[in-house]
Design an enzyme around this catalytic site. Structure first.
Site, PDB file in Angstrom:
ATOM      1  N   ASP A 101      -5.282  24.087   7.163  1.00 34.63           N
ATOM      2  CA  ASP A 101      -4.010  24.440   7.785  1.00 34.63           C
ATOM      3  C   ASP A 101      -3.848  25.960   7.727  1.00 34.63           C
ATOM      4  O   ASP A 101      -4.244  26.590   6.732  1.00 34.63           O
ATOM      5  CB  ASP A 101      -2.851  23.759   7.054  1.00 34.63           C
ATOM      6  N   ASP A 142      -0.979  27.794   7.589  1.00 38.01           N
ATOM      7  CA  ASP A 142       0.154  28.355   6.846  1.00 38.01           C
ATOM      8  C   ASP A 142       0.458  27.626   5.540  1.00 38.01           C
ATOM      9  O   ASP A 142       1.512  27.823   4.943  1.00 38.01           O
ATOM     10  CB  ASP A 142       1.407  28.390   7.724  1.00 38.01           C
ATOM     11  N   ASP A 190      -1.737   3.084  -5.523  1.00 39.21           N
ATOM     12  CA  ASP A 190      -2.530   2.005  -6.117  1.00 39.21           C
ATOM     13  C   ASP A 190      -3.896   1.866  -5.456  1.00 39.21           C
ATOM     14  O   ASP A 190      -4.858   1.454  -6.086  1.00 39.21           O
ATOM     15  CB  ASP A 190      -1.764   0.676  -6.143  1.00 39.21           C
ATOM     16  N   HIS A 233      -7.212   2.350  -7.510  1.00 40.96           N
ATOM     17  CA  HIS A 233      -8.203   1.281  -7.431  1.00 40.96           C
ATOM     18  C   HIS A 233      -9.592   1.866  -7.187  1.00 40.96           C
ATOM     19  O   HIS A 233     -10.554   1.524  -7.878  1.00 40.96           O
ATOM     20  CB  HIS A 233      -7.808   0.319  -6.313  1.00 40.96           C
ATOM     21  N   GLU A 234      -9.689   2.766  -6.193  1.00 36.79           N
ATOM     22  CA  GLU A 234     -11.000   3.319  -5.838  1.00 36.79           C
ATOM     23  C   GLU A 234     -11.587   4.166  -6.962  1.00 36.79           C
ATOM     24  O   GLU A 234     -12.765   4.040  -7.296  1.00 36.79           O
ATOM     25  CB  GLU A 234     -10.881   4.157  -4.561  1.00 36.79           C
ATOM     26  N   HIS A 259     -12.951   2.137  -9.766  1.00 36.87           N
ATOM     27  CA  HIS A 259     -14.322   1.660  -9.497  1.00 36.87           C
ATOM     28  C   HIS A 259     -15.340   2.697  -9.964  1.00 36.87           C
ATOM     29  O   HIS A 259     -16.384   2.361 -10.529  1.00 36.87           O
ATOM     30  CB  HIS A 259     -14.517   1.406  -8.009  1.00 36.87           C
ATOM     31  N   TYR A 298     -21.697  -5.751  -9.398  1.00 32.36           N
ATOM     32  CA  TYR A 298     -20.709  -6.123  -8.383  1.00 32.36           C
ATOM     33  C   TYR A 298     -21.048  -7.465  -7.724  1.00 32.36           C
ATOM     34  O   TYR A 298     -21.229  -7.565  -6.510  1.00 32.36           O
ATOM     35  CB  TYR A 298     -20.602  -5.012  -7.343  1.00 32.36           C
ATOM     36  N   GLU A 320     -13.427  -5.812  -9.797  1.00 28.96           N
ATOM     37  CA  GLU A 320     -12.276  -5.762  -8.897  1.00 28.96           C
ATOM     38  C   GLU A 320     -10.959  -5.864  -9.659  1.00 28.96           C
ATOM     39  O   GLU A 320     -10.003  -5.141  -9.380  1.00 28.96           O
ATOM     40  CB  GLU A 320     -12.372  -6.895  -7.862  1.00 28.96           C
ATOM     41  N   ASN A 345       5.598  -2.643  -9.352  1.00 31.44           N
ATOM     42  CA  ASN A 345       5.521  -4.105  -9.312  1.00 31.44           C
ATOM     43  C   ASN A 345       4.087  -4.537  -9.596  1.00 31.44           C
ATOM     44  O   ASN A 345       3.243  -3.722  -9.948  1.00 31.44           O
ATOM     45  CB  ASN A 345       5.992  -4.654  -7.954  1.00 31.44           C
ATOM     46  N   GLU A 373       1.217  -3.975  -0.927  1.00 32.83           N
ATOM     47  CA  GLU A 373       2.425  -4.472  -0.251  1.00 32.83           C
ATOM     48  C   GLU A 373       3.035  -3.466   0.718  1.00 32.83           C
ATOM     49  O   GLU A 373       3.704  -3.852   1.689  1.00 32.83           O
ATOM     50  CB  GLU A 373       3.473  -4.895  -1.286  1.00 32.83           C
ATOM     51  N   TYR A 388       0.044  -3.362   3.896  1.00 36.80           N
ATOM     52  CA  TYR A 388      -0.503  -4.589   4.487  1.00 36.80           C
ATOM     53  C   TYR A 388       0.550  -5.233   5.381  1.00 36.80           C
ATOM     54  O   TYR A 388       1.710  -5.369   5.010  1.00 36.80           O
ATOM     55  CB  TYR A 388      -0.923  -5.541   3.370  1.00 36.80           C
ATOM     56  N   THR A 389       0.131  -5.602   6.597  1.00 38.72           N
ATOM     57  CA  THR A 389       1.018  -6.188   7.611  1.00 38.72           C
ATOM     58  C   THR A 389       2.371  -5.478   7.605  1.00 38.72           C
ATOM     59  O   THR A 389       3.389  -6.035   7.184  1.00 38.72           O
ATOM     60  CB  THR A 389       1.201  -7.703   7.402  1.00 38.72           C
ATOM     61  N   ASP A 406       5.032  -8.775   2.238  1.00 36.51           N
ATOM     62  CA  ASP A 406       3.665  -9.284   2.231  1.00 36.51           C
ATOM     63  C   ASP A 406       2.786  -8.361   1.387  1.00 36.51           C
ATOM     64  O   ASP A 406       3.102  -7.201   1.162  1.00 36.51           O
ATOM     65  CB  ASP A 406       3.128  -9.335   3.659  1.00 36.51           C
ATOM     66  N   ASP A 453     -19.016 -13.127  -0.301  1.00 28.96           N
ATOM     67  CA  ASP A 453     -18.323 -12.005  -0.949  1.00 28.96           C
ATOM     68  C   ASP A 453     -18.920 -11.713  -2.324  1.00 28.96           C
ATOM     69  O   ASP A 453     -18.214 -11.582  -3.319  1.00 28.96           O
ATOM     70  CB  ASP A 453     -16.821 -12.318  -1.055  1.00 28.96           C
ATOM     71  N   HIS A 511     -13.620 -10.876  -4.734  1.00 30.77           N
ATOM     72  CA  HIS A 511     -12.224 -10.636  -4.374  1.00 30.77           C
ATOM     73  C   HIS A 511     -11.372 -11.897  -4.485  1.00 30.77           C
ATOM     74  O   HIS A 511     -10.148 -11.830  -4.311  1.00 30.77           O
ATOM     75  CB  HIS A 511     -12.127 -10.090  -2.949  1.00 30.77           C
TER      76      HIS A 511
END
Length: 544
Positions: free
Chosen positions: A300, A302, A381, A385-386, A389, A400, A409, A423, A428, A431-432, A438, A464, A469
């Site tokens: 950027d 500025d 989160d 999470h990443e 790992h 894994y 996981e 929470n 949440e 997602y959707t 959700d 999987d 998962h």
């Protein structure tokens, strides 16, 4: 599910330096064996056995009657107890390192080897308290490996040949994965395709092979962190799996203003943070809706990154710093490798990409398609999470796949909750986005999103990577029960110690219970409320 008759195994150990152990075992699933504790000399000694293994994977209690304060003493202890572990401490175990932690406990980390070649996943650990008394011996070793090889082990194909076999097995050429990465303000370029091959002894089913463990990391034509085992004698591919750690969760870019640590070079501001106490930096790049990694730096003119197109960049950069600070301030861990490694993120990966992942080298975030996900990089989160790992990769090394993969996981989900705190839901906020309330996963109620919450619901599948998962719902539920009983500040200390001290590559759910109990005992005592809460949590999910 097949049941087996409970067995009693009496282990008479020599020279009086370790207490005799008696364990009564019963199974709760085909792959999980739980042992009941036996009281000796007024102390509880807990022993875990895995089905089909000749050596216990976790022994916890008062295991020695004299102090052991150096590697020679530890090896002598193992020699005196060769009957139990069936290994020659001098010939069969290679000491990797010795660590003393803030509690004064010392951890001797070994790997099993055959003729000097490491047995894949066969980590073996001996732990002493501050007085030098041995309290835990754990890990997975396979004494039967020695009977499988006659004469000197020698690879019949070269490392380059093994890598060639590995690439051919995944139907991608190295050339197809390579991109032209941009150098950073420090002049360094990022290697976007990484290949490696190490000679190991590999256990597959009940057989052992001299093999090359190859790793192939790349981002195009798809994200990958392949682990391919190639027979070092005949070149056959023995096994393979893609170990890309897929979070599948996150929060959207919500328009909130965040402070950023940036870097000014030639009149341009980079999302490039040099303010942390690390050898490397925290940097954020953009793939500009391509699949090229690591992409160009987010910049950027500025130092006010306020454009709509920059919001994913801002959140990825800011939250990476938050996670770094959490591990440093809460656990005294300097980046994911504890050596100050660079934390690199790339946003705007591909188009309408509904995912985020750690590929073994960096974090990558898609923008979502607006229906299934919003931009994934904005979530604390998800970033937690990443990066967890990455911490797991550098510590426990949980493989894994199957139960160890589900633990991998679950631990990332659990640390996501430790950082996010609001929470027990995962994903949440992104997602959707058009569907309120959700989420992808719930630690408090895994069944809401199709995960089991008890061993009697364990899903046996080869999909999987063995349901990593799906079955993560069981340890997730145990984590929720632990956190809700003890609070975050206590639970996170127990989980971090279990992850970095006691868990090992092939740990299953039973081992996780033992590791967390050992950590709780170290921190608070085996008769403590904290210890009892951990035990109760795992009992409630069927890992007894």
């Amino acid at each position: 599910m097949k049941k087996r008759t409970s067995l009693v195994l009496a282990l008479g150990l020599t020279m009086g330096t370790v207490l005799p152990i008696t364990a009564a075992a019963n199974t709760i699933s085909e792959n999980v064996t739980v042992t009941k504790e036996a009281k000796q000399f007024g102390k509880d000694v807990k022993v875990n056995w895995k089905t089909g293994q000749a050596v216990p994977s976790f022994v916890h209690g008062k295991l020695s009657t004299k102090a052991h304060k150096n590697k020679d003493s530890i090896k002598q202890f193992l020699k005196e107890n060769k009957e139990l572990y069936q290994l020659d401490a001098d010939k069969d175990l290679t000491l990797l390192d010795v660590e003393t932690d803030e509690l004064g406990s010392t951890h001797y980390n070994f790997v099993q080897s055959v003729q000097g070649i490491p047995v894949d996943g066969a980590k073996f650990k001996v732990h002493t308290d501050k007085n030098g008394m041995i309290t835990v011996v754990n890990g997975d070793v396979f004494p039967e490996a020695y009977s499988y090889f006659k004469g000197k082990l020698k690879a019949q194909i070269a490392q380059a040949g093994a890598l060639d076999k590995a690439w051919k097995s995944i139907h991608v050429t190295k050339a197809e994965t390579e991109t032209n990465a941009e150098a950073g303000p420090d002049g360094k370029k990022f290697e976007d395709t990484v290949e490696n091959a190490d000679l190991v002894v590999y256990k597959k089913d009940n057989d052992f092979y001299l093999a090359y463990k190859t790793t192939l990391q790349f981002i195009q034509p798809y994200p990958a962190n392949w682990v391919v085992y190639v027979d070092a004698v005949n070149g056959n591919v023995l096994d393979s799996y893609n170990a890309v750690n897929d979070a599948g969760s996150g929060v959207g870019v919500l328009g909130d203003t965040k402070p950023l640590n940036t870097y000014l070079s030639s009149g341009t501001y980079y999302l490039y943070d040099t303010t942390k106490a690390m050898t490397g930096v925290i940097e954020t790049r953009t793939a500009a809706n391509s699949t090229s990694l690591p992409g160009n730096y987010s910049v950027d003119p500025d130092n006010n990154f306020n454009a709509t197109s920059q919001r994913a960049d801002v959140d990825a950069h800011y939250y990476a710093g938050v996670v770094y600070d959490y591990f440093k301030n809460t656990h005294n861990r300097n980046s994911f490798d504890n050596r100050g490694a660079t934390i690199r993120s790339t946003v705007h990966y591909s188009r309408n990409y509904n995912n985020a992942f750690w590929n073994g080298a960096q974090m990558v975030y898609g923008d979502g398609d607006g229906t299934t996900f919003r931009a994934l990089s904005g979530a604390l989160d998800v970033v937690a999470h990443e990066l967890t790992h990455a911490v797991t990769e550098r510590t426990a090394g949980l493989e894994y796949q199957y139960q160890s993969g589900a633990l991998n996981e679950s631990i990332s989900d659990t640390f996501g909750v430790f950082l996010d705190k609001k929470n027990y839901l995962i994903g949440e906020d992104v997602y959707t986005p058009n569907k309120a309330g959700d989420a992808l996963r719930s630690l408090s109620d895994p069944g809401l999103y199709g995960q089991p919450d008890h061993m009697n619901k364990y899903v046996n599948t080869t999909a999987d990577n063995g349901g990593v998962h799906t079955n993560s719902g069981i340890p997730n539920k145990a984590a929720y029960l632990t956190i809700s009983k003890l609070g975050t500040s206590v639970a996170e200390k127990i989980y971090y110690r279990a992850l970095t001290v006691y868990l090992s590559p092939k740990s299953n759910f039973k081992d996780a219970r033992s590791a967390l109990l050992a950590a709780a005992a170290d921190l608070y005592g085996s008769g403590s409320t904290q210890y009892s809460a951990v035990a109760s949590a795992w009992t409630q999910v069927g890992v007894n």
